[in-house]
Write an enzyme that holds these catalytic residues in place. Structure first.
Site, PDB file in Angstrom:
ATOM      1  N   LYS A 152      50.252  30.115  46.283  1.00 32.17           N
ATOM      2  CA  LYS A 152      49.275  29.916  45.153  1.00 32.17           C
ATOM      3  C   LYS A 152      48.080  30.978  45.130  1.00 32.17           C
ATOM      4  O   LYS A 152      47.277  31.183  46.235  1.00 32.17           O
ATOM      5  CB  LYS A 152      48.585  28.524  45.564  1.00 32.17           C
ATOM      6  N   GLN A 189      43.603  34.326  50.707  1.00 27.84           N
ATOM      7  CA  GLN A 189      43.967  33.226  49.668  1.00 27.84           C
ATOM      8  C   GLN A 189      44.624  32.119  50.830  1.00 27.84           C
ATOM      9  O   GLN A 189      44.428  30.990  50.519  1.00 27.84           O
ATOM     10  CB  GLN A 189      44.764  33.551  48.608  1.00 27.84           C
ATOM     11  N   LYS A 213      41.976  30.599  52.619  1.00 31.99           N
ATOM     12  CA  LYS A 213      41.290  29.654  51.618  1.00 31.99           C
ATOM     13  C   LYS A 213      41.947  28.438  51.140  1.00 31.99           C
ATOM     14  O   LYS A 213      41.191  27.245  51.119  1.00 31.99           O
ATOM     15  CB  LYS A 213      40.917  30.595  50.305  1.00 31.99           C
ATOM     16  N   LYS A 232      48.984  36.287  45.734  1.00 30.20           N
ATOM     17  CA  LYS A 232      48.289  37.153  44.744  1.00 30.20           C
ATOM     18  C   LYS A 232      49.024  38.000  43.969  1.00 30.20           C
ATOM     19  O   LYS A 232      50.170  38.357  44.461  1.00 30.20           O
ATOM     20  CB  LYS A 232      47.057  37.463  45.601  1.00 30.20           C
ATOM     21  N   GLY A 234      44.924  32.654  36.612  1.00 33.28           N
ATOM     22  CA  GLY A 234      44.287  33.814  36.363  1.00 33.28           C
ATOM     23  C   GLY A 234      43.490  34.321  37.427  1.00 33.28           C
ATOM     24  O   GLY A 234      43.076  33.760  38.390  1.00 33.28           O
ATOM     25  N   ASP A 235      42.623  35.355  37.115  1.00 29.07           N
ATOM     26  CA  ASP A 235      41.785  36.068  38.112  1.00 29.07           C
ATOM     27  C   ASP A 235      40.907  37.163  37.068  1.00 29.07           C
ATOM     28  O   ASP A 235      40.978  36.969  35.849  1.00 29.07           O
ATOM     29  CB  ASP A 235      42.486  36.670  39.019  1.00 29.07           C
ATOM     30  N   THR A 264      35.016  27.483  39.929  1.00 29.39           N
ATOM     31  CA  THR A 264      34.557  28.254  41.195  1.00 29.39           C
ATOM     32  C   THR A 264      33.005  28.233  41.024  1.00 29.39           C
ATOM     33  O   THR A 264      32.551  28.081  42.587  1.00 29.39           O
ATOM     34  CB  THR A 264      35.177  29.693  40.815  1.00 29.39           C
ATOM     35  N   ASN A 307      32.610  33.983  34.228  1.00 29.88           N
ATOM     36  CA  ASN A 307      32.397  32.491  34.409  1.00 29.88           C
ATOM     37  C   ASN A 307      31.999  31.716  35.586  1.00 29.88           C
ATOM     38  O   ASN A 307      31.205  30.961  35.701  1.00 29.88           O
ATOM     39  CB  ASN A 307      33.915  32.110  34.460  1.00 29.88           C
ATOM     40  N   SER A 350      42.793  24.190  40.663  1.00 28.49           N
ATOM     41  CA  SER A 350      44.153  24.528  40.115  1.00 28.49           C
ATOM     42  C   SER A 350      44.877  23.802  40.846  1.00 28.49           C
ATOM     43  O   SER A 350      46.036  23.208  40.412  1.00 28.49           O
ATOM     44  CB  SER A 350      44.280  26.004  40.663  1.00 28.49           C
TER      45      SER A 350
END
Length: 445
Positions: free
Chosen positions: A89, A110, A113, A125, A164-165, A208, A239, A377
């Site tokens: 993920k 990630q 995290k 990623k 997204g990123d 976030t 954002n 997510s």
């Protein structure tokens, strides 16, 4: 040399041309000495060697045609880093700076995290050196379709779930998901950050930034304090930055500074978020436009100063990796800052992080502080699996609980290993322990 030193040397040798990945790996591995040195099982199982090596690194070309009929070729990546606790993920980034080092560092971070969230998600990623800026809608669509024409074979709702990123918003997710659905002929929750009418979750846009503020607020509660009356400075104006500002203001703080790549705004009376959203999220203009609307705000070009020059109580770097340097850290300490929370992935350089920790700053690393996005997510994945949709308040309440849980996990780990208040160590150890146990339970694979 110790086991950890051997692994650091291995990383520096094998990945010599990948500075971002080496930085992330060393920061984590240094923290893990305190646990790895206590138990020989980790070395016997070669666990650190397996942890720092991705399970799979995919690189591919992306040919696409611009509006003038010219063919372009970009390079795409997907790192499927670790699946010990769930499907891979992690987001997809479109930016000219994207390379293997950046994708690997992001996938490594990630993994820990996602472990901290408590949700069953592994680490992954992806990205490409494509720049959506200046491209037409049709050019972006054709690129996204070409990107997904290769990536689709490597992802799935129980295998790898992208999101997204930087450079990948709702538009790009929509184009990629549409191509995925067209190719595989089924409608599954293989992407998060989807549109609300086709499987997306309320609260994902805000998550976030909100999560960053929630985790800092959990810390403030432990010292009988709160955001009320605090002066906050935030880097970035996308954002994450905007919704961190919104939540901080709702809790009584005054956000007095924000930035973009060209410069920064200092607005002592408090950033007007209606104007900021219009300038940055709607019109996508530079912060000079904000200063044109608010004459009492001061705009400074990036060549003449840094947003971290503004005196504040709380600093929230929310732009990109390695944006807060040692001199910035010194300025923050000198000007009375007490808390730094990373809203971006690894925005603080290693020497700056060490300086902040050494000067008693409550420092919240990105793998914990910016986990709100991937947490929501994960909640979107749950909603997709059950064919349900939760209200904004339901999602926000779950997000707040997740961030509180992350704070408690890293706070407890720091105290358990004799480093109370060191949330970098706490986050790394707490995230590692869950992944490591799953890897040991599953054998040498």
């Amino acid at each position: 040399m110790s086991y950890v030193d051997n692994i650091i040397a291995l990383v520096e040798k094998k990945d010599a041309g990948q500075p971002e990945f080496i930085q992330a790996a060393k920061e984590v591995l240094d923290s893990l000495r305190i646990i790895v040195d206590q138990d020989s099982i980790y070395e016997k199982a070669g666990l650190l060697e397996r942890l720092i090596e991705p399970e799979r690194m995919i690189a591919f070309r992306i040919p696409w045609v611009d509006d003038a009929g010219k063919v372009h070729v970009n390079r795409g990546f997907r790192v499927q880093y670790n699946s010990a606790i769930g499907p891979y993920k992690g987001g997809i980034r479109f930016h000219p700076s994207v390379n293997q080092s950046i994708i690997k560092f992001l996938g490594f971070e990630q993994t820990l995290k996602n472990s901290l969230t408590g949700l069953p998600m592994g680490g992954g990623k992806g990205g490409c050196d494509f720049d959506p800026k200046g491209k037409s809608e049709n050019e972006v669509m054709r690129f996204c379709q070409s990107f997904m024409t290769e990536l689709y074979r490597h992802i799935g709702p129980d295998t790898d779930v992208p999101a997204g990123d930087i450079g990948v918003g709702a538009r790009e997710v929509g184009f990629m998901y549409g191509q995925y659905k067209r190719i595989v002929n089924n409608f599954t929750g293989v992407f998060t950050g989807k549109g609300l009418t086709w499987g997306g979750s309320l609260g994902r846009t805000e998550a976030t930034g909100y999560g960053l503020v929630y985790i800092v607020d959990e810390y403030l509660k432990t010292i009988s304090d709160g955001f009320k009356g605090k002066k906050v400075v935030i880097s970035g104006s996308g954002n994450v930055a905007i919704f961190a500002a919104q939540k901080a203001q709702s809790l009584g703080a005054t956000v007095i500074g924000m930035s973009d790549s060209n410069g920064f705004i200092c607005h002592k009376e408090g950033i007007n978020l209606d104007t900021m959203k219009d300038v940055k999220l709607v019109k996508r203009e530079r912060l000079t436009k904000y200063a044109e609307v608010h004459k009492d705000a001061v705009y400074t070009e990036a060549s003449k100063g840094r947003v971290w020059d503004i005196a504040c109580d709380i600093a929230l770097p929310c732009a990109t990796q390695n944006e807060l340097f040692i001199d910035d850290a010194k300025n923050l300490v000198k000007n009375g800052c007490k808390i730094v929370g990373e809203g971006a992935n690894m925005p603080t350089t290693m020497d700056a992080t060490e300086y902040l920790l050494g000067n008693g700053i409550a420092f919240f690393p990105g793998k914990a502080a910016n986990a709100g996005g991937v947490s929501t997510s994960g909640l979107e994945m749950s909603q997709n699996s059950t064919r349900l949709s939760w209200s904004f308040d339901e999602v926000d309440a779950k997000l707040k609980n997740i961030m509180a849980g992350i704070f408690k996990s890293m706070d407890s780990a720091a105290k358990e290993y004799g480093k109370p208040g060191n949330f970098v160590l706490g986050a790394n150890v707490a995230g590692f322990k869950k992944v490591a146990k799953a890897m040991l339970d599953q054998g040498v694979i």
